[in-house]
Motif scaffolding. Sequence first.
Motif, PDB file in Angstrom:
ATOM      1  N   LYS A   3       0.699  -1.247   0.017  1.00  0.00           N
ATOM      2  CA  LYS A   3       0.125   0.017   0.101  1.00  0.00           C
ATOM      3  C   LYS A   3       1.043   1.346   0.145  1.00  0.00           C
ATOM      4  O   LYS A   3       1.858   1.346   0.547  1.00  0.00           O
ATOM      5  CB  LYS A   3      -0.983   0.092   1.271  1.00  0.00           C
ATOM      6  N   THR A   5       1.116   5.333   1.460  1.00  0.00           N
ATOM      7  CA  THR A   5       0.595   5.852   2.491  1.00  0.00           C
ATOM      8  C   THR A   5       0.774   7.537   2.015  1.00  0.00           C
ATOM      9  O   THR A   5       1.663   7.914   1.459  1.00  0.00           O
ATOM     10  CB  THR A   5       1.366   5.776   4.124  1.00  0.00           C
ATOM     11  N   ALA A  22       3.552  12.084   7.860  1.00  0.00           N
ATOM     12  CA  ALA A  22       2.526  10.954   7.251  1.00  0.00           C
ATOM     13  C   ALA A  22       1.079  11.155   8.392  1.00  0.00           C
ATOM     14  O   ALA A  22       1.049  10.733   9.330  1.00  0.00           O
ATOM     15  CB  ALA A  22       3.298   9.644   7.793  1.00  0.00           C
ATOM     16  N   ASP A  24      -1.579  10.147   8.407  1.00  0.00           N
ATOM     17  CA  ASP A  24      -2.452   9.003   8.756  1.00  0.00           C
ATOM     18  C   ASP A  24      -1.572   8.084   9.936  1.00  0.00           C
ATOM     19  O   ASP A  24      -2.497   7.364  10.662  1.00  0.00           O
ATOM     20  CB  ASP A  24      -2.743   7.987   7.510  1.00  0.00           C
ATOM     21  N   TRP A  25      -0.637   8.578  10.205  1.00  0.00           N
ATOM     22  CA  TRP A  25       0.117   7.859  11.399  1.00  0.00           C
ATOM     23  C   TRP A  25       0.594   8.656  12.271  1.00  0.00           C
ATOM     24  O   TRP A  25       2.033   9.248  12.045  1.00  0.00           O
ATOM     25  CB  TRP A  25       1.293   6.969  10.769  1.00  0.00           C
ATOM     26  N   ILE A  65       2.791  -0.895   4.020  1.00  0.00           N
ATOM     27  CA  ILE A  65       3.065   0.354   3.606  1.00  0.00           C
ATOM     28  C   ILE A  65       4.387   0.107   2.818  1.00  0.00           C
ATOM     29  O   ILE A  65       5.474  -0.207   3.624  1.00  0.00           O
ATOM     30  CB  ILE A  65       3.160   1.212   4.675  1.00  0.00           C
TER      31      ILE A  65
END
Length: 263
Positions: A3, A5, A22, A24-25, A65
């Motif tokens: 995937k 990210t 990042a 989403d993290w 990822i």
Amino acid sequence: MAKHTRVMLEIGPKGKKVVAVAPDWPGLERGAKTAEDAIERLRSYIPRYSQVAKLAEMDAEFSTIKNFDIVEQYPGTGSTDFWGISFAFSNIDKQAMSDETLERELALMQACWRFFDDVRKRVSAEMQKGPRGGGRDRDHIVRHTLSAEQDWAGGVGVQVPNDAMLTDKALKAYRDAYCHGIRDYHAQGKWAGNMAKWPLRFLIRHTAFHTLDHAWEMEDKDLTTCQTSVKCCLTQRGLSRREFCGTCGQSMQMGGRPLSNPL
């Protein structure tokens, strides 16, 4: 299946530093002199962040990822250029979050706390001396990390006496209150802060980043680790002992309003 990210690039106004984030993290962000180097530094920290993902029970998702998608570039502040740390809000930070997204972000922030607590309990009390942090020991780093966070927690209505986080029980109560305050502000559609404001997504990722940055600092300066192994590990990660966190050397800012740095 591999995937991609999302990654954002925060660019200092003078172009001296770029921070790869990042979104989403929460907590996974690194700065460098160029966008390419910032992205590579971010990539080099994926193995270290995987421990956080595991604590949040998101390791299966995180392990897929393999690549980054640059989804946004936005201007930073003077502090971005000086410290190489994210101090500005992206468009993603300002977007509304669903309840599900909020809970995911909070779970990762809480995992950063658990990782920090694990590190501070297993590293040496005395830290390796060097430019970063002015030679502070473990307990000084811990006090600074918690005290800076108290200022930010005040932005969601959490008021904590200066000595209230000296025990594990008090620390848990404070962190529960912090998460509750974020949820409450989210339910009201409010940003954090009284005069100056932070988007809640930025508050979460900044808290997570500061926690992790100092956890990793303690790991890198741990005297219980063989010095040869430390030097080798740092070289492999592309790190330098001259790196330091901007929150250690100056007051933090919430939307331009200085926040006191008691340590």
